[in-house]
Structure formats: structure tokens, C-alpha cells
Design a protein around this motif. Structure first.
Motif, PDB file in Angstrom:
ATOM      1  N   LYS A 125       0.835  -1.208   0.000  1.00  0.00           N
ATOM      2  CA  LYS A 125       0.000   0.000   0.000  1.00  0.00           C
ATOM      3  C   LYS A 125       0.869   1.258   0.000  1.00  0.00           C
ATOM      4  O   LYS A 125       0.572   2.222  -0.718  1.00  0.00           O
ATOM      5  CB  LYS A 125      -0.932   0.004   1.217  1.00  0.00           C
ATOM      6  CG  LYS A 125      -2.065  -1.009   1.157  1.00  0.00           C
ATOM      7  CD  LYS A 125      -3.096  -0.781   2.237  1.00  0.00           C
ATOM      8  CE  LYS A 125      -2.536  -0.946   3.618  1.00  0.00           C
ATOM      9  NZ  LYS A 125      -3.564  -0.776   4.668  1.00  0.00           N
ATOM     10  N   LYS A 158      -8.191   0.921  -2.218  1.00  0.00           N
ATOM     11  CA  LYS A 158      -7.523   1.638  -1.125  1.00  0.00           C
ATOM     12  C   LYS A 158      -6.928   2.951  -1.632  1.00  0.00           C
ATOM     13  O   LYS A 158      -7.095   4.001  -0.988  1.00  0.00           O
ATOM     14  CB  LYS A 158      -6.419   0.751  -0.529  1.00  0.00           C
ATOM     15  CG  LYS A 158      -5.593   1.425   0.550  1.00  0.00           C
ATOM     16  CD  LYS A 158      -6.445   1.846   1.749  1.00  0.00           C
ATOM     17  CE  LYS A 158      -5.589   2.422   2.860  1.00  0.00           C
ATOM     18  NZ  LYS A 158      -6.406   2.907   3.998  1.00  0.00           N
ATOM     19  N   SER A 161      -9.600   5.497  -2.200  1.00  0.00           N
ATOM     20  CA  SER A 161     -10.182   5.998  -0.956  1.00  0.00           C
ATOM     21  C   SER A 161      -9.310   7.071  -0.307  1.00  0.00           C
ATOM     22  O   SER A 161      -9.805   7.885   0.480  1.00  0.00           O
ATOM     23  CB  SER A 161     -10.403   4.844   0.029  1.00  0.00           C
ATOM     24  OG  SER A 161      -9.183   4.367   0.569  1.00  0.00           O
ATOM     25  N   SER A 176     -13.437  -9.168   0.206  1.00  0.00           N
ATOM     26  CA  SER A 176     -12.204  -9.098   0.984  1.00  0.00           C
ATOM     27  C   SER A 176     -11.461 -10.386   0.697  1.00  0.00           C
ATOM     28  O   SER A 176     -12.068 -11.401   0.353  1.00  0.00           O
ATOM     29  CB  SER A 176     -12.470  -8.960   2.485  1.00  0.00           C
ATOM     30  OG  SER A 176     -12.922 -10.183   3.032  1.00  0.00           O
ATOM     31  N   THR A 200     -11.712  -4.801   0.631  1.00  0.00           N
ATOM     32  CA  THR A 200     -12.170  -3.890  -0.420  1.00  0.00           C
ATOM     33  C   THR A 200     -13.459  -3.180  -0.021  1.00  0.00           C
ATOM     34  O   THR A 200     -13.629  -1.983  -0.280  1.00  0.00           O
ATOM     35  CB  THR A 200     -12.391  -4.667  -1.735  1.00  0.00           C
ATOM     36  OG1 THR A 200     -11.211  -5.406  -2.044  1.00  0.00           O
ATOM     37  CG2 THR A 200     -12.714  -3.731  -2.877  1.00  0.00           C
ATOM     38  N   TRP A 203     -12.925  -0.049   2.093  1.00  0.00           N
ATOM     39  CA  TRP A 203     -12.307   1.089   1.410  1.00  0.00           C
ATOM     40  C   TRP A 203     -13.250   1.749   0.417  1.00  0.00           C
ATOM     41  O   TRP A 203     -13.177   2.968   0.202  1.00  0.00           O
ATOM     42  CB  TRP A 203     -11.023   0.618   0.722  1.00  0.00           C
ATOM     43  CG  TRP A 203      -9.987   0.157   1.709  1.00  0.00           C
ATOM     44  CD1 TRP A 203      -9.796   0.634   2.973  1.00  0.00           C
ATOM     45  CD2 TRP A 203      -9.011  -0.880   1.522  1.00  0.00           C
ATOM     46  NE1 TRP A 203      -8.763  -0.043   3.593  1.00  0.00           N
ATOM     47  CE2 TRP A 203      -8.260  -0.972   2.726  1.00  0.00           C
ATOM     48  CE3 TRP A 203      -8.691  -1.737   0.480  1.00  0.00           C
ATOM     49  CZ2 TRP A 203      -7.211  -1.880   2.897  1.00  0.00           C
ATOM     50  CZ3 TRP A 203      -7.650  -2.641   0.631  1.00  0.00           C
ATOM     51  CH2 TRP A 203      -6.922  -2.711   1.829  1.00  0.00           C
TER      52      TRP A 203
END
Length: 292
Positions: A125, A158, A161, A176, A200, A203
Motif C-alpha cells: 500500500k 484503497k 479511498s 475481501s 475492499t 475502502w
């Protein structure tokens, strides 16, 4: 020791052993990387490319490849791929976006292709946010499209978001990753064991750009109903595109998929004036009475 007690101890020991194995081996089960030598040369017919290497704060190197369209660029698609191979093979899908006038940037996660570094959900991430920040130095966010394919759909959600891209496109996304693995190990405490839960659905609540979800009805790995559920999380911004008969790895072989991409990439978002529609009309179920 009573027989029943020894049996319980044996079953519990096996359960614990399997749990420990799942925790430590999930990287090998989840990720199927293809590693490339540092001197590997990317080559694609009729595609202009440029290779990038981005160093992270912990010393890892994230390798990426940029594909250029012919003519003036409309923006850039950050393509987050699935869990297998490297961008060497995934690069062939860039043409689906360059043909529409978009640059495409594909990156390999840690341990894939030429990318290095110890892999973790947090690290990936962080890497992708770094890539996104670099894109923002090259163009404005209203020209950035996030495309997440399978495993990459969670990371794309992500990123969307936490930022303000033009569009978020999810291809065969999961609710997820914990939910996906639960289908194969329903009795294991996966919420505790998963190092890559990738929620998911959590987010998507915070995404503020238009969301397009593409899914095939014959997907055996991630069922189509998953995308139906995801489309209900942020419904005002989400549109679900259904590829009838599409599986998990073959959507690009369906003409309908390419028609959907054409509509998504080339149509401007419009605010619908609901006051001119039948949204408040009630369809009565009562039978009307007629006079003789």
C-alpha cells in the motif's frame, strides 16, 4: 488419559498446526511471482514503452513500465495487476487503454519481476501511494484512472479511498481476501491468520469518484455475486458491468468487455436530473375497478 480426551488433544494439535502453517505459508499460496533479471529488456510489438525504477524509503525498488498512446494523451491509467507472473506478461493488456489515448503505467509488486523488498500488505500500500504521488507530479488527478484487476482491485480501492482520481475501475474484485480464502478453509480463524485481508468493501465506502465494476457471470474463483454486493456499498457512484459467460481470466476475450471499456473511458459522467424521471411514481398492485 481418557480416550475422548486424547482424541480432543490430537484434533486440537492438528488444528493449531494447520493454522500455523497457513499463517507462514500464505505468501507462497497467495502470490505466484515471476522474477526477472535486472538486465531483462521489455519488448512489445507496436507499443512504445519506458521503464522506471522507484526506490522506497526502506530501500526496496519498485519496477514499472509505461506504455504510450499514439497521439495526444487523455491521461494515465495506473494498472494494478493480479497475483501471478510479472508485468512482462501483463503488458499485453495495455493496448486496451492506449488505443483509447491513455498512457498506462504497470508496476510489479515486491518480489515480482524486477521489484525487490520484503512483501507485506502495509508495504505494498505504501509503495503504490508512492507511485501515485509520482503520477501526480506528472499530471493532475482528474487525468488519473485506477484500474485494479483481481488481487489489484483491493489495492486500487484503497488508493482511490485516499486520493481523488478521475475513475476507479475494478475488474473481478473480491469483497475481501479473507472472504475468498474462507471458501477453501471455512473452519479456520482466517480473520486472525490473514496477513493480507484486503477489505475492499471497507475502502469503497470512502471513494468519492465514479466506480465501475466489471465481472463475469461464470467466474469460479471470485463469484459474480461478490461484485453485486460491492456495487451496493457506494451505490450512487457505482455502476456494475456484467460480462455474460465471462470467467476470471478471460474477460478480454469477450467483445462485451471491450464495449464496456469503451463506454467507461470515453463517456463523460453526467448528473442525472431525477425530477424528469419516473422515480417517484408508485406502481400500484391493486386492480382498478371499472363501472359497468
Amino acid at each position: 488419559m481418557a480416550y475422548w480426551l486424547s482424541t480432543i488433544v490430537l484434533i486440537l494439535s492438528i488444528y493449531i498446526a494447520i493454522s500455523i502453517a497457513l499463517y507462514y505459508l500464505q505468501d507462497y499460496m497467495l502470490f505466484k511471482p515471476e522474477k526477472l533479471p535486472k538486465d531483462f529488456q521489455f519488448n512489445y510489438d507496436n507499443q512504445e514503452t519506458k521503464e522506471y525504477n522507484l526506490e522506497t524509503r526502506d530501500g526496496a525498488v519498485i519496477n514499472g513500465l509505461r506504455f504510450f498512446p499514439k497521439g495526444e494523451s487523455k491521461g494515465v491509467v495506473l494498472y494494478l495487476k493480479g497475483n501471478s507472473k510479472s508485468i512482462k506478461g501483463w503488458g499485453k493488456f495495455a493496448v486496451d487503454f492506449t488505443r483509447h489515448g491513455y498512457n498506462v503505467l504497470m508496476v510489479d509488486y515486491r518480489g515480482f519481476g524486477k521489484s525487490t523488498g520484503r512483501r507485506s500488505q502495509k508495504a505494498i500500500k505504501r509503495d503504490l501511494q508512492l507511485v501515485y504521488n509520482k503520477l501526480k507530479e506528472m499530471t493532475t488527478e482528474d487525468r488519473i484512472i485506477l484500474y485494479g484487476r483481481s488481487l489489484g482491485s483491493g489495492f486500487a480501492a484503497k488508493l482511490a479511498s485516499m486520493n481523488n482520481p478521475k475513475l476507479l475501475i475494478l475488474d473481478a474484485p473480491y469483497y475481501s481476501l479473507t472472504k475468498v480464502t474462507a471458501r477453501y478453509a471455512p473452519f479456520m480463524p482466517l480473520s486472525l491468520l490473514m496477513k493480507y485481508p484486503l477489505p475492499t468493501y471497507k475502502w469503497l465506502k470512502y471513494v468519492q469518484c465514479p466506480i465501475h465494476i466489471i465481472h463475469g457471470t461464470h467466474d469460479k474463483l471470485i463469484p459474480y455475486k461478490t461484485s453485486v454486493k460491492l456495487s451496493q456499498i457506494n451505490p450512487k457512484l457505482t455502476k456494475l458491468h456484467t460480462v455474460i459467460g465471462g470467467g476470471h481470466k478471460n474477460l478480454n476475450n469477450f467483445e462485451s468487455y471491450h464495449n464496456m471499456l469503451d463506454d467507461i473511458l470515453n463517456s463523460e459522467s453526467k448528473i442525472l436530473d431525477l425530477s424528469t424521471t419516473s422515480i417517484n411514481v408508485i406502481h400500484s398492485s391493486k386492480k382498478s375497478k371499472t363501472k359497468a
